[in-house]
Scaffold this active site. Structure first.
Site: not given
Ligand code: ADP
Length: 482
Positions: A255, A289
């Site tokens: 990720e 993010c």
């Protein structure tokens, strides 16, 4: 740091069921990003301790996987309850080492706990299937088995949730985890390990190792016993771990970075879009993010939107996370401050206007929120993740053009679009090349949905049924001669 249960503040690592320090007592400091004060030290461990943890994980994993799903679920449920019962202390530790406002830290603990709860339930649903056979005297049996020992490496922006999002499904599936938390925020991870031990997670099934990232990452990736690496962090380190994992052909869950577009159409509900930007941009001081990095606003509503946004941003309180009413804590470190400032300077040098923003108080990690207007695609923010509280407003006038610009990036994690037209909503949902799309929503994270990206934002999904699939292997058995 005042805790109801001081035993949760650990200055040792949890390896193979024991709390250990380095043989030579080497350690590294953990500081409060808000004050610069030393909070604690944690052991500087390396390859040898990581190998011990992998060995212990391997030994513990078989027995754990052999338990019934219900037994595993009961232990996970207990871990969930302990996390919830200790929310206050965990949030205090988290704010001390990470800086986010205490209310937000409590929210993260609730979010972190939700993964453990969800996967305690999902543990019982690792279904296989019986496929109609190609032969009359045979049956095709498909079952799910745990992948085995997992190496997990986590970042500092969500010191609790990034751990439970990996460990919840891993333990539910019957896997063991050797975890390396981020050096800035190891204390939350160690507290979670203490609670895992109390909940009945067997010795060795879960180890938490702090220290030399390169040595620990190297030991995890080179070990043939480790079957999967689950990493959340920067794209550069993700690519490195991917290449290091090639020799042993490990499964990878990555990720990585994002650069989320946030599109506001001319038919959007402006107030809702502003609410969405506030959460998608300023949560965790812009250090997520999935933060809106490029805010594309339709020309016809651009000035009104910018004015409304400035009004809201002015009301944000930047303060120590323990101060009541704080909305934004400090950034994690000096390098983060420098990067965000460089993005603002670059934009201004290329013609962007600072519609709102106070100067960054030098010598601190605090970064007052900023609104930049008249952004264009040559500026660094258009292609690089800022990871800070800077709302950058770009103009657009045509849907096809904004979709093309939104997709013009190597990242593909999250995107957002605001419109009241159903057909436009579907168009954005389908055309945006991202793993996740929020339509008229700025907060998309939930344990019930599969989180993850496409392109260089990563591989695999965390959360939901898909998050557990990632920790399971599919086994096919042909039952013949029946
Ligand atoms: P950031 O720049 O946001 O800190 P990183 O990708 O550097 O993101 O860090 C995410 C996690 O990866 C942290 O736990 C960090 O210690 C770890 N890490 C950094 N470099 C390496 C490496 N070479 N091998 C393994 N882990 C690493």
């Amino acid at each position: 740091m005042k805790l109801n249960d001081p035993q949760l503040l650990k200055q040792a690592c949890y390896v193979a069921g024991n709390w250990v320090t380095a043989i030579d007592d080497a350690c590294s400091s953990v500081t409060n990003p808000s004050t610069g004060e030393l909070i604690a030290t944690v052991p500087a461990l390396g390859k040898q301790e990581t190998s011990s943890a992998i060995h212990a994980a391997d030994k513990a994993q078989g027995d754990w996987a052999a338990r019934t799903a219900k037994e595993r679920a009961t232990v996970l449920r207990r871990w969930y309850e302990l996390i919830v019962e200790n929310t206050e202390d965990l949030a205090t530790i988290l704010t001390s080492e990470q800086g986010k406002p205490l209310a937000e830290a409590k929210g993260e603990i609730t979010y972190a706990a939700s993964f453990v709860e969800w996967y305690a339930e999902e543990a019982k649903r690792a279904y296989g299937e019986l496929i109609p056979s190609h032969k009359p005297d045979a049956r095709i049996l498909v079952s799910k088995q745990p992948i085995g020992v997992v190496g997990a490496i986590t970042p500092w922006n969500f010191p609790a949730a990034m751990i439970t999002r990996k460990c919840g499904p891993a333990f539910a599936a019957g896997c063991a985890v050797v975890l390396k938390p981020a050096p800035d925020t190891p204390l939350t991870a160690l507290a979670l390990a203490e609670l895992a031990g109390r909940a009945g997670i067997p010795a060795g099934l879960f180890s938490v190792i702090t220290g030399d990232a390169v040595a620990i990452g190297g030991a995890l990736t080179e070990s043939p016993t480790v079957k999967k690496i689950s990493f959340t962090g920067s794209t550069g380190v993700g690519k490195l771990l991917m290449s290091q994992s090639a020799d042993t052909v490990k499964k990878l869950a990555l990720e990585l970075g994002g650069n989320a577009p946030f599109i506001v159409c001319d038919d959007a509900d402006l107030d809702k879009a502003i609410d969405g930007v506030m959460i998608a941009k300023f949560r965790n001081a812009g250090q997520t993010c999935i933060c809106a990095n490029r805010i594309y606003v339709h020309n016809s509503i651009y000035d009104e939107f910018a004015a409304k946004l400035v009004d809201r941003v002015k009301a944000l309180k930047v303060a120590d996370g323990f101060e009541p009413g704080a909305n934004l804590g400090p950034l994690i470190n000096a390098a983060a401050v420098e990067k965000v400032q460089a993005h603002v300077d670059d934009a201004q040098a290329k013609g962007a206007k600072l519609a709102y923003g106070e100067p960054q108080p030098e010598g601190t990690h605090f970064f007052p929120p900023q609104v930049l207007t008249e952004m264009d695609d040559t500026m660094r923010i258009a292609t690089e993740e800022t990871f800070g509280p800077v709302a950058a407003l770009f103009r657009f006038s045509d849907d096809a053009d904004v979709i093309r610009r939104a997709n013009h990036t190597s990242s593909g994690l999250a995107a957002y679009a605001y419109t009241q037209s159903l057909s436009r909503a579907f168009k954005f949902s389908e055309a945006l090349e991202y793993g996740m799309v929020g339509i008229n929503e700025g907060l998309i994270s939930t344990e019930a949905a599969p989180f993850g990206g496409v392109k260089e934002s990563g591989l695999g999904r965390e959360g939901a049924r898909q998050g557990m699939e990632d920790f399971l292997e599919t086994k096919y058995t042909l039952m013949g001669g029946l």
